[in-house]
Design an enzyme around this catalytic site. Structure first.
Site, mmCIF file in Angstrom:
data_model
loop_
_atom_site.group_PDB
_atom_site.id
_atom_site.type_symbol
_atom_site.label_atom_id
_atom_site.label_comp_id
_atom_site.label_asym_id
_atom_site.label_seq_id
_atom_site.Cartn_x
_atom_site.Cartn_y
_atom_site.Cartn_z
ATOM 1 N NE ARG A 77 -9.497 -2.414 -3.347
ATOM 2 C CZ ARG A 77 -9.086 -1.764 -2.269
ATOM 3 N NH1 ARG A 77 -8.004 -2.154 -1.627
ATOM 4 N NH2 ARG A 77 -9.758 -0.730 -1.808
ATOM 5 C CE1 TYR B 175 -9.717 3.762 6.033
ATOM 6 C CE2 TYR B 175 -9.013 4.915 8.001
ATOM 7 C CZ TYR B 175 -8.757 4.463 6.723
ATOM 8 O OH TYR B 175 -7.544 4.714 6.150
ATOM 9 C CE LYS B 176 -8.457 0.685 4.281
ATOM 10 N NZ LYS B 176 -7.007 0.570 4.081
ATOM 11 C CG PHE C 227 -1.960 0.998 1.289
ATOM 12 C CD1 PHE C 227 -3.163 0.794 0.642
ATOM 13 C CD2 PHE C 227 -1.776 2.184 1.992
ATOM 14 C CE1 PHE C 227 -4.170 1.748 0.688
ATOM 15 C CE2 PHE C 227 -2.773 3.147 2.042
ATOM 16 C CZ PHE C 227 -3.973 2.923 1.384
ATOM 17 C CG ASP D 109 -0.689 -1.291 7.136
ATOM 18 O OD1 ASP D 109 -1.828 -1.629 7.514
ATOM 19 O OD2 ASP D 109 -0.444 -0.204 6.590
HETATM 20 C C1 LIG Z 1 -6.257 1.688 4.280
HETATM 21 C C2 LIG Z 1 -4.823 1.455 4.555
HETATM 22 C C3 LIG Z 1 -4.053 2.418 5.219
HETATM 23 C C4 LIG Z 1 -4.659 3.732 5.613
HETATM 24 O O1 LIG Z 1 -3.780 4.585 6.250
HETATM 25 P P1 LIG Z 1 -4.344 5.960 6.853
HETATM 26 O O2 LIG Z 1 -3.205 6.513 7.568
HETATM 27 O O3 LIG Z 1 -5.527 5.618 7.682
HETATM 28 O O4 LIG Z 1 -4.785 6.802 5.690
HETATM 29 C C5 LIG Z 1 -2.732 2.129 5.499
HETATM 30 N N1 LIG Z 1 -2.188 0.950 5.111
HETATM 31 C C6 LIG Z 1 -2.900 0.007 4.466
HETATM 32 C C7 LIG Z 1 -2.268 -1.283 4.099
HETATM 33 C C8 LIG Z 1 -4.226 0.240 4.153
HETATM 34 O O5 LIG Z 1 -4.947 -0.687 3.507
#
Ligand SMILES: *Cc1c(COP(=O)(O)O)cnc(C)c1O
Length: 418
Positions: free
Chosen positions: A379, A229-230, A127, A204
């Site tokens: 996705r 939030y996911k 990501f 992560d």
């Molecule tokens: C959604 C996501 C993020 C989001 O990071 P924010 O700091 O909340 O914007 C980070 N890493 C991964 C792998 C994600 O899927």
């Protein structure tokens, strides 16, 4: 695969027999709306979120600053609840900041603890924020970033991680589930390899927590973070969580010395003297509105239990994969997720040359909410708390209709699809 409904009637039967079907009522669902397959980007709104947030608004109005007596301990309590979900014993999870900021705090803390080593090991297909944060740290701290070129569909092979490790690696920083392909990483295997080489691990888990079973304790993971939030349904911009293995907590120091990490915070002493436990990874005042939304978002997951959710998720994903093969591959699509079902997480990637246009049309026509990832991936994420088997079946039919429509070849306006 066993338990995967063969046709639409079998999907309806599976929904009738589904012990988790009742959880859909705990979310605000517009039954006439499109089929939502983007819960891995933003989870649906729990019914309980509104009351939880309204309660804090009332407390704020009534108690003003006195509200802090109750609010101050909320983070630790909710942190332990998130810990239960990711297989962490008490006192190892805190809610704070965003995932990006936590990645920075934890990575720098780990690098400081391995000061004689210069390399951070990451994944070139991770990501973006993971790669960017690591790039920024490497630049500032004089470290070298070693990025593994993983297969975009199959994900990272733990054997490749082991091969890339040497005694110059300080930190291995990877995602537990790849945000694009949904490929799952074996955290225990990677951690064992990293520890053999004397390195620390930072995972992560934004696309993993609440989607796949996690046992951070037994995996031996050192550090982790993820958003809420996911799959945790806490709403846009809700606070992220972080995990630090108990045995490491006193050894590590994160780089942002804020007063929420301070021992005896309200003594307001002259110098920074951090807490001994997980609180030392906090920085500043958390969003209480966000914290109570996290509690509302994770309660249905804890009640349903991860093993039950995972059992349904695997059937939903297997159904989706089979329908993609049957209906979308003949229309020029290709599954861009691991071939081995055991390596798949909660969502699948479907590559198609017109994926972008298809995603626009699906949303515009109110059919399906997927999401699009550059350059050519849709996705699709069925979420076991609120997605039915019939929805998965119907969603693929609707995607097929759009891919077969000549309109899918006409340029669509640019913009975010979801
Ligand atoms: C959604 C996501 C993020 C989001 O990071 P924010 O700091 O909340 O914007 C980070 N890493 C991964 C792998 C994600 O899927």
């Amino acid at each position: 695969m066993d338990g995967v409904p063969a046709d639409r009637a079998a999907c309806e039967d599976a929904d009738r027999l589904d012990p988790l079907a009742k959880y859909r009522e705990q979310f605000l669902v517009d039954e006439a709306g499109p089929i939502y397959l983007d819960g891995n980007s933003l989870g649906r709104q729990p019914v309980a979120a509104r009351a939880a947030v309204a309660t804090v608004l009332s407390e704020w109005r009534r108690d003003l600053v006195g509200g802090w007596e109750r609010w101050i301990s909320l983070g630790a309590r909710i942190g332990d609840r998130v810990g239960t979900l990711v297989g962490a014993a008490r006192g190892q999870v805190a809610l704070s900041d965003s995932t990006s900021v936590n990645l920075y705090k934890l990575a720098v803390a780990a690098l400081d603890a391995r000061g004689d080593r210069a390399v951070i090991l990451g994944d070139a297909n991770d990501f973006p924020t993971v790669r960017y944060v690591l790039q920024g740290i490497a630049r500032r701290e004089g470290h070298r970033l070693r990025l593994l070129d993983s297969d975009p569909a199959e994900g990272l092979d733990p054997a490749a991680v082991r091969q890339a490790l040497d005694d110059d690696v300080a930190l291995v920083c990877l995602s537990g589930v790849n945000y694009r392909s949904g490929a799952v990483l074996d955290l225990a295997e990677v951690t064992a390899a990293a520890h053999d080489a004397g390195a620390l691990t930072l995972f992560d888990l934004s696309h993993a927590a609440g989607a796949v079973p996690l046992q951070l304790g037994t995996a031996g993971a050192d550090l982790a973070t993820g958003c809420t939030y996911k799959y945790l349904n806490a709403g846009p911009g809700s606070p992220a969580w972080l995990y630090v293995r108990k045995g490491l907590q006193r050894e590590l120091r994160q780089p942002i010395w804020g007063w929420w990490g301070q021992r005896d915070q309200f003594a307001m002493g002259p110098t920074y003297d951090p807490e001994q436990g997980i609180e030392r990874f906090l920085v500043g005042t958390p969003s209480i509105l966000g914290l109570v939304a996290v509690a509302a978002g994770i309660e249905p997951l804890l009640e349903a239990t991860m093993p039950a959710l995972w059992a349904k998720a695997q059937r939903l994903v297997a159904l989706l994969a089979r329908r993609v093969e049957e209906r979308l591959v003949p229309l020029g699509a290709r599954l861009a997720s691991p071939t081995d079902p055991a390596r798949r997480g909660g969502h699948l990637a479907v590559a198609h040359p017109q994926a972008y246009n298809a995603s626009r049309l699906l949303v515009e026509r109110g059919l399906v909410v997927p999401d699009f990832r550059q350059p050519d991936v849709l996705r699709l994420a069925p979420v076991p708390l609120y997605t039915s088997f019939t929805e998965v079946y119907d969603a693929v039919e609707r995607v097929a209709t759009v891919l077969a429509d000549p309109a899918v070849r006409r340029p669509q306006p640019k913009g975010r699809t979801t």
